[in-house]
Write an enzyme that holds these catalytic residues in place. Structure first.
Site, PDB file in Angstrom:
ATOM      1  N   GLY A   1       0.840  -1.190   0.000  1.00 55.04           N
ATOM      2  CA  GLY A   1       0.000   0.000   0.000  1.00 55.04           C
ATOM      3  C   GLY A   1       0.871   1.235   0.000  1.00 55.04           C
TER       4      GLY A   1
ATOM      5  CD  GLN B   1       3.824   5.797   2.530  1.00 54.16           C
ATOM      6  OE1 GLN B   1       2.819   5.259   2.084  1.00 54.16           O
ATOM      7  NE2 GLN B   1       4.856   5.094   2.976  1.00 54.16           N
TER       8      GLN B   1
ATOM      9  CB  CYS C   1       5.967   1.799   6.835  1.00 53.96           C
ATOM     10  SG  CYS C   1       5.400   3.341   6.111  1.00 53.96           S
ATOM     11  CG  LEU C   2       6.914   0.998   0.661  1.00 58.06           C
ATOM     12  CD1 LEU C   2       6.305   1.349  -0.682  1.00 58.06           C
ATOM     13  CD2 LEU C   2       7.971  -0.074   0.501  1.00 58.06           C
TER      14      LEU C   2
ATOM     15  CG  HIS D   1       0.223   0.770   7.482  1.00 52.25           C
ATOM     16  ND1 HIS D   1       1.299   0.314   8.205  1.00 52.25           N
ATOM     17  CD2 HIS D   1       0.738   1.625   6.560  1.00 52.25           C
ATOM     18  CE1 HIS D   1       2.407   0.878   7.745  1.00 52.25           C
ATOM     19  NE2 HIS D   1       2.098   1.678   6.742  1.00 52.25           N
ATOM     20  CD  GLU D   2      -0.835   2.164   3.012  1.00 50.61           C
ATOM     21  OE1 GLU D   2      -0.462   3.342   2.831  1.00 50.61           O
ATOM     22  OE2 GLU D   2      -0.042   1.225   3.183  1.00 50.61           O
TER      23      GLU D   2
ATOM     24  CG  HIS E   1       0.899   6.529   5.771  1.00 51.21           C
ATOM     25  ND1 HIS E   1       2.159   6.955   6.138  1.00 51.21           N
ATOM     26  CD2 HIS E   1       1.013   5.202   5.513  1.00 51.21           C
ATOM     27  CE1 HIS E   1       2.992   5.917   6.100  1.00 51.21           C
ATOM     28  NE2 HIS E   1       2.323   4.842   5.727  1.00 51.21           N
TER      29      HIS E   1
HETATM   30 NI    NI Z   1       3.224   2.977   5.486  1.00 49.81          NI
END
Ligand code: NI
Length: 174
Positions: A47, A52, A100-101, A142-143, A146
């Protein structure tokens, strides 16, 4: 289309509350979403949220394909979710490992609600409404975090369960 740089934890934009999208069916929105998908694929993510890649807008994408190498991981439909809202269906929570990226190389054990409903719209303004549980519900929570400026380490209950993937799961080394 382009693969964008992913902002890393500590960047102030990742701590902001993102703004709602107000215009749909625009070339700029379509281009941003294409960049998000290309970037997520390039970094092998499940995701990605628009902040991000430096756009403080309420847009998340996610997609998990069935992978024979990871038979325990459920697939999640490829989704563009704009201005999302989550409704918690019951109080049950479970802990699961997340990455997480924006926090490369690390993993943390995070409690999430097991059963949720989520709503939002796609890039054309079409309404999306689904119920989700388990891993699918975890990815959405999670997304959407953000978009509130929250990264998963803020949700970890015992920071001993936060570390480098290579140290936590040495058996996963390929
Ligand atoms: Ni993330």
């Amino acid at each position: 289309m382009a693969i964008k740089e992913i902002l890393k934890m500590g960047h102030p934009l990742l701590q902001q509350v993102a703004k709602p999208v107000t215009e749909f069916n625009t070339p700029a929105l379509d281009a941003l979403i294409l960049d998000m998908f290309e970037t997520m694929a390039a970094f092998d993510g499940a995701g990605l949220a628009a902040p991000q890649i430096g756009e403080s807008l309420r847009i998340v994408i996610f997609s998990v394909e069935a992978n024979p190498r990871y038979p325990d991981v459920e697939s999640i439909p490829r989704t563009i979710l704009i201005n999302p809202q989550i409704t918690i269906l019951d109080e049950s929570r479970e802990e699961g490992w997340e990455g997480c990226l924006s926090i490369p190389g690390l993993r943390g054990l995070v409690p999430r609600y097991q059963n949720i409903r989520y709503q939002g719209v796609d890039q054309t303004g079409e309404i999306i409404e689904r119920e989700a549980s388990g891993f699918h519900a975890r990815v959405v929570q999670h997304e959407v975090d953000h978009l509130e400026g929250i990264l998963y380490p803020q949700r970890i209950q015992d920071l001993r369960n936060f570390g480098f993937e290579s140290a936590l799961f040495p058996e996963n080394k390929e």
